[in-house]
Design a protein around this motif. Structure first.
Motif, short mmCIF file in Angstrom:
data_model
loop_
_atom_site.label_atom_id
_atom_site.label_comp_id
_atom_site.label_asym_id
_atom_site.label_seq_id
_atom_site.Cartn_x
_atom_site.Cartn_y
_atom_site.Cartn_z
N GLU A 1 33.15 103.55 8.07
CA GLU A 1 33.50 102.64 9.16
C GLU A 1 33.08 101.21 8.84
OE1 GLU A 1 33.42 102.29 14.00
OE2 GLU A 1 32.21 103.84 13.03
N VAL A 2 33.97 100.26 9.15
CA VAL A 2 33.74 98.86 8.77
C VAL A 2 33.58 97.94 9.98
CG1 VAL A 2 34.90 99.11 6.54
CG2 VAL A 2 36.23 98.42 8.56
N LEU B 1 38.91 104.09 4.88
CA LEU B 1 38.38 103.15 5.85
C LEU B 1 38.65 103.60 7.28
CD1 LEU B 1 39.23 99.72 4.19
CD2 LEU B 1 37.20 101.17 3.90
N TYR B 2 37.72 103.21 8.17
CA TYR B 2 37.79 103.58 9.58
C TYR B 2 37.29 102.39 10.38
CZ TYR B 2 36.86 106.27 13.88
OH TYR B 2 36.84 106.73 15.17
N GLY B 3 37.92 102.12 11.53
CA GLY B 3 37.56 100.94 12.30
C GLY B 3 38.17 99.69 11.71
N ALA B 4 37.67 98.55 12.15
CA ALA B 4 38.24 97.28 11.69
C ALA B 4 37.17 96.20 11.62
CB ALA B 4 39.35 96.82 12.63
N CYS B 5 37.29 95.37 10.62
CA CYS B 5 36.55 94.11 10.54
C CYS B 5 37.58 93.00 10.37
CB CYS B 5 35.59 94.11 9.36
SG CYS B 5 34.83 92.49 9.07
N ASP B 6 37.56 92.05 11.28
CA ASP B 6 38.57 90.99 11.27
C ASP B 6 38.08 89.70 10.61
OD1 ASP B 6 40.54 92.56 12.63
OD2 ASP B 6 39.44 92.24 14.49
N ARG B 7 36.98 89.81 9.87
CA ARG B 7 36.48 88.64 9.14
C ARG B 7 37.46 88.26 8.04
NH1 ARG B 7 31.40 90.33 6.72
NH2 ARG B 7 32.40 90.59 4.69
N ASN B 8 37.76 87.00 7.93
CA ASN B 8 38.67 86.52 6.91
C ASN B 8 38.16 86.89 5.51
OD1 ASN B 8 40.96 85.04 5.98
ND2 ASN B 8 39.62 83.32 5.47
N ILE C 1 31.47 111.29 8.53
CA ILE C 1 31.57 109.94 8.04
C ILE C 1 30.35 109.69 7.15
CG2 ILE C 1 30.38 108.82 9.95
CD1 ILE C 1 32.77 106.82 10.08
N TYR C 2 30.28 108.59 6.50
CA TYR C 2 29.23 108.32 5.52
C TYR C 2 27.83 108.33 6.15
CZ TYR C 2 26.73 105.70 1.83
OH TYR C 2 25.84 105.30 0.86
N SER C 3 27.67 107.68 7.30
CA SER C 3 26.34 107.52 7.89
C SER C 3 26.40 107.58 9.40
CB SER C 3 25.74 106.18 7.45
OG SER C 3 24.59 105.86 8.21
N ASP C 4 25.34 108.12 10.00
CA ASP C 4 25.22 108.10 11.46
C ASP C 4 25.21 106.68 12.03
OD1 ASP C 4 25.23 110.84 11.83
OD2 ASP C 4 23.07 111.02 12.12
N ASP C 5 24.86 105.70 11.22
CA ASP C 5 24.95 104.31 11.65
C ASP C 5 26.40 103.94 11.99
OD1 ASP C 5 22.30 103.69 11.47
OD2 ASP C 5 22.42 102.83 9.46
N GLN C 6 27.35 104.64 11.38
CA GLN C 6 28.76 104.31 11.56
C GLN C 6 29.39 105.08 12.70
OE1 GLN C 6 30.50 104.84 7.64
NE2 GLN C 6 29.32 103.16 6.78
N GLU C 7 29.01 106.33 12.86
CA GLU C 7 29.44 107.11 14.02
C GLU C 7 28.38 108.18 14.27
OE1 GLU C 7 33.42 109.08 15.98
OE2 GLU C 7 33.46 108.52 13.88
N ALA D 1 18.40 106.60 9.33
CA ALA D 1 17.30 106.11 8.49
C ALA D 1 17.69 106.08 7.02
CB ALA D 1 16.07 106.98 8.68
N GLY D 2 18.93 106.50 6.71
CA GLY D 2 19.40 106.46 5.32
C GLY D 2 19.01 107.67 4.50
#
Length: 302
Positions: free
Chosen positions: A28-29, A56-63, A274-280, A289-290
């Protein structure tokens, strides 16, 4: 990766016939990770787990964010299933995201060498984002825009999202490959993660029957270790725990030979969502905690 960007993708990608078993992670991004964070996570995804891809999952709208994704994937030697994120707010921001991604894919010389495909998602049919005829039209239009860089297009969706719209065969016909959400925890028949194979097989068989022999992947694929307001079971017997999350992925790994033999074009590959609980929360292989929540080293071939 090579020291310089090749001139062509001819012969670049492995055959889809080799893509089965564990392929990589959903990632998730929404946090708009820094370029350095992307590079360190992607290196871990590649080197610790032997992954081929990040979905990829989610969105980041940073240029310029997708260019950071491309660079991190290039450095790690990973492919990317990119995503045009509709979100849940009913706005047309997905159109801007689509156009921004097309711009990056057609202007960044490395992009076509790491972008294995582009997804419309997540669950646009189930979430009633677009009527299925309009979604099919969007897929066809995007395929045309990306034909010059040779990047295929799909939709990331549940079997039920198709089924409750009469099968939405126009979408299945339009997409180049099939990205399947496999989330059996939500089935009315769910019990334990380790016992979910019949539920997986039911949805898998539906796609095999209606997918016209197209390559298939379980991309949003997992079992939660905890519930949350948006993650509630539809069966009183469904168990959410670390043991059940581990049991689900161990079950999938134990069916490597089945996924290889039953799926079209060499079998069905799967991602861990997903990769990490921080993401979902609850779905991560890593906790917040990684630390790995359980030993995770599924087979990448069988």
């Amino acid at each position: 990766m090579p020291s310089s960007v090749p001139s062509s993708t001819d012969g670049w990608w492995c055959s889809p016939n080799t893509e089965y078993a564990f392929l990589g992670f959903s990632y998730e991004v929404t946090a708009c990770q820094s370029a350095s964070k992307l590079k360190s996570d992607f290196a871990d995804i590649k080197n610790t787990f032997g992954s081929r891809y990040v979905r990829l999952y989610g969105a980041c709208d940073r240029n310029g964010f997708y260019d950071d994704i491309v660079n991190a994937a290039w450095d790690a030697g990973l492919g990317v299933h990119a995503l045009i994120w509709f979100g849940f707010d009913g706005t047309n921001q997905w159109m801007t995201r689509r156009d921004s991604l097309v711009s990056s894919l057609t202007s960044n010389p490395k992009a076509k060498f790491v972008t294995r495909g582009v997804q419309f998602g997540s669950e646009p049919l189930f979430d009633n984002v677009l009527p299925h005829a309009q979604l099919a039209s969007q897929v066809t239009s995007l395929k045309s825009k990306l034909s010059g860089v040779g990047i295929p297009v799909t939709v990331s969706e549940l079997a039920y999202g198709y089924q409750e719209r009469g099968g939405a065969q126009d979408v299945l016909d339009a997409i180049d490959f099939i990205n399947i959400h496999m989330l059996p925890f939500f089935s009315a028949l769910a019990t334990f993660g380790s016992d979910a194979w019949p539920l997986v097989k039911t949805d898998m068989n539906w796609f095999i029957q209606h997918g016209n022999g197209k390559k298939m992947y379980f991309d949003e694929n997992g079992w939660p270790s905890v519930t949350s307001p948006g993650v509630q079971p539809n069966s009183i017997l469904a168990q959410s725990s670390v043991a059940n999350e581990e049991g689900y992925f161990s079950m999938l790994d134990s069916h490597c030979e089945d996924l290889k033999s039953l799926g079209p074009q060499g079998g069905i590959g799967w991602f861990a969502h997903i990769y990490s609980d921080d993401q979902e929360p609850g779905y991560g292989i890593y906790n917040s905690a990684g630390t790995k929540k359980f030993p995770f080293k599924p087979r990448t071939s069988c």
